[in-house]
Scaffold this motif. Structure first.
Motif, PDB file in Angstrom:
ATOM      1  N   ILE A 118       0.860  -1.179   0.000  1.00 47.24           N
ATOM      2  CA  ILE A 118       0.000   0.000   0.000  1.00 47.24           C
ATOM      3  C   ILE A 118       0.899   1.233   0.000  1.00 47.24           C
ATOM      4  CG2 ILE A 118      -1.736   1.291   1.293  1.00 47.24           C
ATOM      5  CD1 ILE A 118      -2.574  -1.447   2.527  1.00 47.24           C
ATOM      6  N   VAL A 119       0.738   2.071  -1.025  1.00 47.58           N
ATOM      7  CA  VAL A 119       1.562   3.275  -1.136  1.00 47.58           C
ATOM      8  C   VAL A 119       0.789   4.445  -0.553  1.00 47.58           C
ATOM      9  CG1 VAL A 119       2.681   4.869  -2.731  1.00 47.58           C
ATOM     10  CG2 VAL A 119       2.800   2.408  -3.157  1.00 47.58           C
ATOM     11  N   ARG A 120       1.316   5.043   0.482  1.00 45.23           N
ATOM     12  CA  ARG A 120       0.678   6.186   1.125  1.00 45.23           C
ATOM     13  C   ARG A 120       0.828   7.412   0.232  1.00 45.23           C
ATOM     14  NH1 ARG A 120       1.623   5.268   6.661  1.00 45.23           N
ATOM     15  NH2 ARG A 120       1.052   7.435   7.136  1.00 45.23           N
ATOM     16  N   TYR A 121      -0.229   8.221   0.168  1.00 45.98           N
ATOM     17  CA  TYR A 121      -0.196   9.396  -0.708  1.00 45.98           C
ATOM     18  C   TYR A 121       0.919  10.358  -0.325  1.00 45.98           C
ATOM     19  CZ  TYR A 121      -1.630  13.608  -3.150  1.00 45.98           C
ATOM     20  OH  TYR A 121      -1.631  14.727  -3.949  1.00 45.98           O
ATOM     21  N   GLN A 122       1.113  10.581   0.980  1.00 51.19           N
ATOM     22  CA  GLN A 122       2.129  11.532   1.425  1.00 51.19           C
ATOM     23  C   GLN A 122       3.534  11.111   1.006  1.00 51.19           C
ATOM     24  OE1 GLN A 122       3.151  10.877   5.884  1.00 51.19           O
ATOM     25  NE2 GLN A 122       0.939  10.580   5.752  1.00 51.19           N
ATOM     26  N   SER A 123       3.743   9.780   0.762  1.00 51.62           N
ATOM     27  CA  SER A 123       5.081   9.301   0.411  1.00 51.62           C
ATOM     28  C   SER A 123       5.396   9.466  -1.081  1.00 51.62           C
ATOM     29  CB  SER A 123       5.248   7.828   0.810  1.00 51.62           C
ATOM     30  OG  SER A 123       4.428   6.992   0.021  1.00 51.62           O
ATOM     31  N   PHE A 210       9.841   6.005  -9.327  1.00 47.48           N
ATOM     32  CA  PHE A 210       9.192   6.105  -8.023  1.00 47.48           C
ATOM     33  C   PHE A 210      10.018   5.399  -6.946  1.00 47.48           C
ATOM     34  CE2 PHE A 210       5.558   6.770 -10.820  1.00 47.48           C
ATOM     35  CZ  PHE A 210       4.877   7.800 -10.176  1.00 47.48           C
ATOM     36  N   GLU A 211       9.941   5.931  -5.738  1.00 47.41           N
ATOM     37  CA  GLU A 211      10.555   5.295  -4.583  1.00 47.41           C
ATOM     38  C   GLU A 211       9.446   4.845  -3.644  1.00 47.41           C
ATOM     39  OE1 GLU A 211      13.647   4.552  -4.086  1.00 47.41           O
ATOM     40  OE2 GLU A 211      14.620   5.686  -5.709  1.00 47.41           O
ATOM     41  N   PHE A 212       9.170   3.535  -3.615  1.00 49.67           N
ATOM     42  CA  PHE A 212       8.178   2.988  -2.693  1.00 49.67           C
ATOM     43  C   PHE A 212       8.877   2.547  -1.415  1.00 49.67           C
ATOM     44  CE2 PHE A 212       5.760   1.372  -6.679  1.00 49.67           C
ATOM     45  CZ  PHE A 212       5.268   2.643  -6.904  1.00 49.67           C
ATOM     46  N   LEU A 213       8.157   2.633  -0.292  1.00 45.34           N
ATOM     47  CA  LEU A 213       8.731   2.227   0.982  1.00 45.34           C
ATOM     48  C   LEU A 213       8.810   0.708   1.071  1.00 45.34           C
ATOM     49  CD1 LEU A 213       6.892   4.711   3.389  1.00 45.34           C
ATOM     50  CD2 LEU A 213       9.167   4.934   2.362  1.00 45.34           C
ATOM     51  N   GLU A 214       9.745   0.221   1.909  1.00 44.99           N
ATOM     52  CA  GLU A 214       9.919  -1.222   2.090  1.00 44.99           C
ATOM     53  C   GLU A 214       8.674  -1.828   2.739  1.00 44.99           C
ATOM     54  OE1 GLU A 214      12.317  -3.096   0.988  1.00 44.99           O
ATOM     55  OE2 GLU A 214      13.422  -1.405   0.159  1.00 44.99           O
ATOM     56  N   ASN A 215       8.425  -3.107   2.440  1.00 42.53           N
ATOM     57  CA  ASN A 215       7.243  -3.777   2.968  1.00 42.53           C
ATOM     58  C   ASN A 215       7.570  -4.947   3.887  1.00 42.53           C
ATOM     59  OD1 ASN A 215       4.425  -3.587   3.050  1.00 42.53           O
ATOM     60  ND2 ASN A 215       4.146  -5.199   1.533  1.00 42.53           N
TER      61      ASN A 215
END
Length: 422
Positions: A118-123, A210-215
């Motif tokens: 899930i990619v948060r909008y703020q990120s 894009f840079e997505f956060l680790e899961n």
């Protein structure tokens, strides 16, 4: 597709309305409440209607008959992302999108649309319109994608075949040890399935700038349930923490309310994963352990050797995955009874030795790669002569892995993605 488009248009309008009323707290808050209700109902109708109807029929002995509603692919993930957008705009953690195509890009982000993270909008707020593309980032993205593909196709599918074989055994073929073997295989399968998908999504995102956060962060090395959930499906855990737990008061309230907040979060966590009592009980199961650790258990665990703490965590998680993986609550309980030896089954039989001999290599590789052994090895040899050799060989190894996994993918009919179900 129509549902995805409806979600995009509706949340685009909600975002504009919230921004319009930014100086009127009541109207802004009411718009947010309407947006949240819309998204919850949107998800609820398509994911939980059949479950609710079946339970009403069972409890009240009615015969309400509605058509089976198919679960739209990715609806849990993109609905939560849409909710993240309107909440972040409300909190001023992200700016409103006046270009509907930019919002559509965020909600329908194809690398992770169907199974997360899930990619948060703020990120990714700024990345939607300003992101960097270069060959270094593209190469890192390809490397991450290939690693994820390898995890999914070679490791997850291999141990997944074992868990599927054992779960499909007849009762007279079962034993205590073979039941444990099947549960362990599923435990490894779901980790490499979902972390592999997350790696592919993060890699594809990086290739696109894009840079997505680790899961995931090696969850099976944890020493408590609380630590496990800080390392497993990090994007979902942080979503529930920031959008449900903290708004309810988090840890800043009385102990009774803290446990109330934890109960709500873990009930919702179970329900989010699926429309079945298995998932509800599964969420409550982990929630109870987290509350017990907060209340007294963590102090006792800290006094024990690390190895015992690891064993405690793994046993809790393995039983949790049995509850998660079975089609109904009764079959999960029956399987757990075999594992605990309370049913009239032998401890070991021929199936145990046969499957161990057949899948020993796959299980060993999966167990090793579920720990940060390679990560620590790389950091140890960094700067030495051998690391230069590894850097030279790395592209060849990655290309070979890509070819091998593609061959496996083409020749195999067993390629389930577990989290597509959610």
């Amino acid at each position: 597709m129509p549902l995805l488009i409806i979600s995009i248009i509706a949340n685009y309008i909600f975002g504009l309305k919230i921004d319009k009323y930014k100086n009127n707290d009541n109207k802004k808050k009411n718009t947010l409440i309407v947006a949240i209700i819309f998204n919850i109902l949107f998800l609820g109708v398509f994911k939980y209607t059949n479950f609710i109807t079946d339970n009403i029929n069972t409890i009240f002995n009615t015969a309400i008959n509605i058509p089976i509603i198919p679960l739209p692919i990715g609806i849990s993930f993109y609905t939560f992302q849409a909710m993240s957008y309107v909440i972040d705009v409300y909190r001023k953690d992200g700016k409103v999108q006046r270009n509907i195509f930019n919002l559509a890009l965020y909600i329908s982000m194809f690398p992770q649309l169907v199974a997360g993270p899930i990619v948060r909008y703020q990120s990714v707020d700024d990345q939607i319109t300003h992101r960097e593309h270069n060959m270094d980032k593209f190469n890192l993205g390809m490397e991450r994608f290939i690693r994820g593909l390898f995890k999914k196709v070679i490791i997850s599918n291999s141990v997944g075949e074992l868990s599927t074989l054992i779960y499909s055994l007849s009762s007279y073929q079962m034993s205590v040890s073979v039941a444990w073997l099947g549960a362990i295989a599923y435990t490894l399968q779901i980790y490499f399935d979902f972390s592999g998908y997350s790696d592919m999504a993060i890699g594809l995102g990086k290739m696109l700038g894009f840079e997505f956060l680790e899961n995931f962060n090696y969850p099976y090395i944890s020493k408590s349930v609380s630590e496990f959930w800080r390392r497993w499906h990090i994007s979902l855990g942080s979503w529930f923490r920031d959008y449900i737990y903290i708004p309810l008061g988090g840890n800043r309230v009385s102990n009774i309310k803290v446990y109330r907040n934890l109960s709500i979060v873990w009930l919702v966590t179970g329900i989010w994963h699926g429309a079945s009592w298995n998932f509800v009980i599964w969420g409550i199961y982990f929630g109870l352990f987290i509350m017990a650790e907060r209340l007294f258990l963590q102090k006792l665990l800290n006094k024990l050797p690390n190895f015992i703490q690891h064993v405690y965590l793994l046993i809790i998680v393995i039983f949790g995955w049995v509850l998660f993986s079975k089609p109904d609550l009764k079959s999960a309980i029956d399987y757990m009874k075999i594992m605990l030896g309370v049913s009239d089954y032998p401890f070991i039989n021929g199936y145990t030795t046969f499957y161990i001999n057949q899948y020993a290599l796959e299980l060993t590789i999966a167990i090793i790669l579920s720990t940060p052994v390679i990560k620590y090895t790389k950091s140890t040899i960094k700067g030495r002569k051998i690391s230069k050799t590894i850097n030279v060989l790395k592209p060849l190894v990655l290309f070979s892995l890509f070819i091998i996994t593609t061959i496996y993918l083409v020749n195999s009919t067993f390629n389930p993605f577990i989290y597509f179900n959610f």
